[in-house]
Every structure is written in structure tokens, then in C-alpha cells.
Design a protein around this motif. Structure first.
Motif, PDB file in Angstrom:
ATOM      1  N   GLY A 187      -3.294 -15.643   5.948  1.00  0.00           N
ATOM      2  CA  GLY A 187      -2.018 -15.357   6.581  1.00  0.00           C
ATOM      3  C   GLY A 187      -1.967 -14.073   7.383  1.00  0.00           C
ATOM      4  N   LEU A 188      -2.917 -13.159   7.153  1.00  0.00           N
ATOM      5  CA  LEU A 188      -2.873 -11.869   7.821  1.00  0.00           C
ATOM      6  C   LEU A 188      -4.111 -11.646   8.696  1.00  0.00           C
ATOM      7  N   GLY A 189      -3.957 -10.727   9.654  1.00  0.00           N
ATOM      8  CA  GLY A 189      -5.089 -10.338  10.472  1.00  0.00           C
ATOM      9  C   GLY A 189      -5.862  -9.203   9.831  1.00  0.00           C
ATOM     10  N   SER A 190      -5.131  -8.150   9.422  1.00  0.00           N
ATOM     11  CA  SER A 190      -5.772  -7.017   8.771  1.00  0.00           C
ATOM     12  C   SER A 190      -4.733  -6.191   8.038  1.00  0.00           C
ATOM     13  N   VAL A 191      -5.215  -5.404   7.090  1.00  0.00           N
ATOM     14  CA  VAL A 191      -4.388  -4.429   6.383  1.00  0.00           C
ATOM     15  C   VAL A 191      -5.174  -3.127   6.328  1.00  0.00           C
ATOM     16  N   THR A 192      -4.546  -2.032   6.754  1.00  0.00           N
ATOM     17  CA  THR A 192      -5.153  -0.715   6.679  1.00  0.00           C
ATOM     18  C   THR A 192      -4.319   0.166   5.765  1.00  0.00           C
ATOM     19  N   VAL A 193      -4.984   0.806   4.802  1.00  0.00           N
ATOM     20  CA  VAL A 193      -4.316   1.728   3.889  1.00  0.00           C
ATOM     21  C   VAL A 193      -4.992   3.085   4.010  1.00  0.00           C
ATOM     22  N   VAL A 194      -4.183   4.141   4.137  1.00  0.00           N
ATOM     23  CA  VAL A 194      -4.716   5.504   4.189  1.00  0.00           C
ATOM     24  C   VAL A 194      -4.183   6.273   2.990  1.00  0.00           C
ATOM     25  N   GLY A 195      -5.014   7.194   2.471  1.00  0.00           N
ATOM     26  CA  GLY A 195      -4.588   7.975   1.319  1.00  0.00           C
ATOM     27  C   GLY A 195      -5.701   8.881   0.835  1.00  0.00           C
ATOM     28  N   PRO A 196      -5.457   9.600  -0.253  1.00  0.00           N
ATOM     29  CA  PRO A 196      -6.394  10.633  -0.698  1.00  0.00           C
ATOM     30  C   PRO A 196      -7.653  10.121  -1.380  1.00  0.00           C
ATOM     31  N   GLU A 230      -0.192   5.061   2.512  1.00  0.00           N
ATOM     32  CA  GLU A 230       0.584   4.467   3.607  1.00  0.00           C
ATOM     33  C   GLU A 230      -0.193   3.295   4.197  1.00  0.00           C
ATOM     34  N   THR A 231       0.537   2.361   4.795  1.00  0.00           N
ATOM     35  CA  THR A 231      -0.050   1.065   5.168  1.00  0.00           C
ATOM     36  C   THR A 231       0.322   0.632   6.574  1.00  0.00           C
ATOM     37  N   MET A 232      -0.624  -0.030   7.240  1.00  0.00           N
ATOM     38  CA  MET A 232      -0.362  -0.759   8.479  1.00  0.00           C
ATOM     39  C   MET A 232      -0.814  -2.203   8.276  1.00  0.00           C
ATOM     40  N   GLN A 239       1.605  -9.138  15.242  1.00  0.00           N
ATOM     41  CA  GLN A 239       2.751  -8.310  14.899  1.00  0.00           C
ATOM     42  C   GLN A 239       2.331  -7.207  13.934  1.00  0.00           C
ATOM     43  N   GLU A 240       2.898  -6.028  14.136  1.00  0.00           N
ATOM     44  CA  GLU A 240       2.498  -4.846  13.378  1.00  0.00           C
ATOM     45  C   GLU A 240       3.655  -4.314  12.548  1.00  0.00           C
ATOM     46  N   THR A 241       3.381  -3.998  11.297  1.00  0.00           N
ATOM     47  CA  THR A 241       4.337  -3.343  10.420  1.00  0.00           C
ATOM     48  C   THR A 241       3.663  -2.137   9.802  1.00  0.00           C
ATOM     49  N   THR A 242       4.310  -0.958   9.885  1.00  0.00           N
ATOM     50  CA  THR A 242       3.755   0.238   9.267  1.00  0.00           C
ATOM     51  C   THR A 242       4.797   0.881   8.366  1.00  0.00           C
ATOM     52  N   THR A 243       4.348   1.498   7.300  1.00  0.00           N
ATOM     53  CA  THR A 243       5.250   2.306   6.494  1.00  0.00           C
ATOM     54  C   THR A 243       5.529   3.604   7.241  1.00  0.00           C
ATOM     55  N   PRO A 244       6.689   4.237   6.998  1.00  0.00           N
ATOM     56  CA  PRO A 244       7.076   5.412   7.809  1.00  0.00           C
ATOM     57  C   PRO A 244       6.038   6.512   7.830  1.00  0.00           C
ATOM     58  N   GLY A 245       5.372   6.755   6.697  1.00  0.00           N
ATOM     59  CA  GLY A 245       4.412   7.846   6.643  1.00  0.00           C
ATOM     60  C   GLY A 245       3.133   7.589   7.406  1.00  0.00           C
ATOM     61  N   PHE A 246       2.832   6.340   7.723  1.00  0.00           N
ATOM     62  CA  PHE A 246       1.591   6.030   8.430  1.00  0.00           C
ATOM     63  C   PHE A 246       1.558   6.712   9.793  1.00  0.00           C
ATOM     64  N   THR A 247       2.690   6.710  10.478  1.00  0.00           N
ATOM     65  CA  THR A 247       2.724   7.287  11.829  1.00  0.00           C
ATOM     66  C   THR A 247       2.558   8.797  11.810  1.00  0.00           C
ATOM     67  N   ARG A 248       2.811   9.441  10.666  1.00  0.00           N
ATOM     68  CA  ARG A 248       2.596  10.894  10.599  1.00  0.00           C
ATOM     69  C   ARG A 248       1.121  11.241  10.764  1.00  0.00           C
ATOM     70  N   HIS A 249       0.258  10.296  10.445  1.00  0.00           N
ATOM     71  CA  HIS A 249      -1.180  10.534  10.559  1.00  0.00           C
ATOM     72  C   HIS A 249      -1.727  10.148  11.934  1.00  0.00           C
TER      73      HIS A 249
END
Length: 258
Positions: A187-196, A230-232, A239-249
Motif C-alpha cells: 500500500g505504500l511507496g516508502s516510509v522514512t523515520v529520523v531520530g537519535p 519523526e516520519t515522512m 502523496q506525502e505526509t510528514t509529521t511536524p518535526g520532520f520539516t525542522r530537519h
């Protein structure tokens, strides 16, 4: 052409090219054994945790055979169980009696390697393997690392992450099984998660992909509200969905419309 101190090497490990790029100004006599040890570690991880290798420890464990008492094996299996609980079972390292921690192990291995490089004095580095990237320090003095995030199906650039200390994990390059159905999730193309922690980001990206678009968006929002990950999410139709904190990076200037 501008050159930077340090050294870089690419080798095939775990069935993919793995890159270790060190920018800390260390003598070559110190960098060479550091890189040798880095790839020796990654090969050990592959030999130990790859379920496709007949004599790997997880392969032997799945078949009920005797295994060596390896602290790292206990650590990984315990962490996989914790991540399964944290994702309500959407991250699962045991399916149909087969132990396969591949949704966590690559990120975990690179995270451990990153810490080892810091301990060896190579504090400025970037490690890349497939969709997993770990950066620390600076690409050059005062400059953060610049990590391009691409749609693994189309190659289109979806974001550019700037960071001095971060793990970036993208799922979607290889088939991911829905643990509830045992079928490949499509169902999805990709998922990107950023974090420590890259291992944790890798597991979350795997779980989110397995969930499908609707559940993934909800889980990503809850994940961002409760912690530093945070996730994209990119759907099959782009179609793209990002959590608010993702764009801070990334910053608005680095986002590319498709």
C-alpha cells in the motif's frame, strides 16, 4: 577540487554496498585499521544474524539447534521483543517460526558501528547501507551532513536532511511482510523515520510500512507526539505526509515538490 581530511571505503556486506565516510583529520595509519575493524564488525553481524545463512546463529535458533552464548544475540532478540510491543505487533522478528531481525539488525549494526567510530576518535562520519544512514559530527568544519532522501521506487528526491547527529531509515526498497496476514504489504511507496537511534528508526520504518497508509499516519503522529522520532510517508501515488518535526530537519528550501 576541494578535498577533506579523513578516508572513505565501500564494500559489499549484507548483500549491499556499505559506505563508511570518515571526515575527522586522523593519520592514515590510524584510519586504515579503523576502517578494517568497521567492515569486520559488519561481516560478523551478517554471519551471526542473517537467517538465510545456514550456520548463522538466528538460523540455528529457528531450527532449535545449539547456539553460542553471544551477548549481542540476546540484546537484539530482547530489543526486537520490546519494539514489537511498542508497535502493537507491527514490527515482528518472528513469523511462522522463523526468526528474522532484518527490520532492526542493519540499523542496529550501523548504530553500534557509529559509537565505535566515535570511541576510536573518528567523530565525524557518515555510514550508509541501503536505506539506513547514520551521521555524526560534521561533513566539514561547521557544516552538517546533507542526506538526500529519495523515493526508493522512482529515485525522486523527497527531502534533504541536514544533521550533525542523526539516524535516517527508509523502508520500501525491499518487500515488507504484513505480520497480521503474512503477505507482502503493497500500500505504500516508502516510509522514512529520523531520530537519535538508527536501529529504533529502522524498526519503526519497517512497522509503519507494514501497517499501510491509514494506520501508519496515526501511529507516526502518536510517535512524534511522544518522542524524538519523526516520519515522512510516501504513498504509491506519490502523496506525502510528514509529521511536524520532520520539516525542522529539512527546511523549506530543501523540500522538492513532485
Amino acid at each position: 577540487m576541494t578535498t577533506f581530511p579523513g578516508s572513505a571505503r565501500v564494500e559489499m556486506v549484507m548483500g549491499m554496498p556499505v559506505s563508511v565516510d570518515i571526515r575527522t583529520a586522523l593519520p592514515e595509519r590510524e584510519l586504515t585499521p579503523v576502517l578494517d575493524d568497521a567492515f569486520a564488525w559488519l561481516r560478523w553481524v551478517d554471519d551471526t544474524f542473517n537467517p538465510a545463512k545456514e550456520d548463522s546463529q538466528v538460523g540455528r535458533l529457528s531450527r532449535g539447534q545449539t547456539i553460542r552464548q553471544i551477548p549481542e544475540l540476546i540484546e537484539v532478540l530482547h530489543r526486537c521483543d520490546e519494539l514489537s510491543e511498542a508497535t502493537n505487533g507491527w514490527f515482528e522478528s518472528r513469523i511462522n517460526g522463523v526468526i528474522d531481525p532484518s527490520g532492526y539488525i542493519k540499523g542496529w549494526a550501523l548504530e553500534r558501528l557509529s559509537r565505535a567510530l566515535c570511541n576510536a576518535g573518528a567523530v565525524d562520519h557518515r555510514i550508509s547501507a541501503g536505506g539506513d544512514i547514520r551521521v555524526r559530527g560534521s561533513a566539514m568544519p561547521g557544516t552538517p551532513w546533507r542526506v538526500t532522501v529519495r523515493d526508493p521506487r522512482t529515485g525522486v528526491v523527497r527531502a534533504v536532511v541536514h544533521a550533525h547527529d542523526m539516524g535516517i531509515a527508509t523502508s520500501g526498497r525491499r518487500p515488507i511482510v504484513n505480520p497480521r496476514t503474512g503477505k507482502v504489504q503493497e500500500g505504500l511507496g516508502s516510509v522514512t523515520v529520523v531520530g537519535p537511534d538508527l536501529g529504533v528508526a529502522d524498526a519503526y520504518a519497517t512497522a509503519l510500512y507494514a501497517m499501510g497508509a491509514v494506520l501508519a499516519r496515526r501511529f507516526a503522529a502518536d510517535l512524534a507526539a511522544s518522542g524524538p522520532y519523526e516520519t515522512m510517508i510516501i504513498t504509491r501515488d506519490g502523496q506525502e505526509t510528514t509529521t511536524p518535526g520532520f520539516t525542522r530537519h529539512t527546511g523549506a528550501a530543501t523540500r522538492l515538490a513532485v
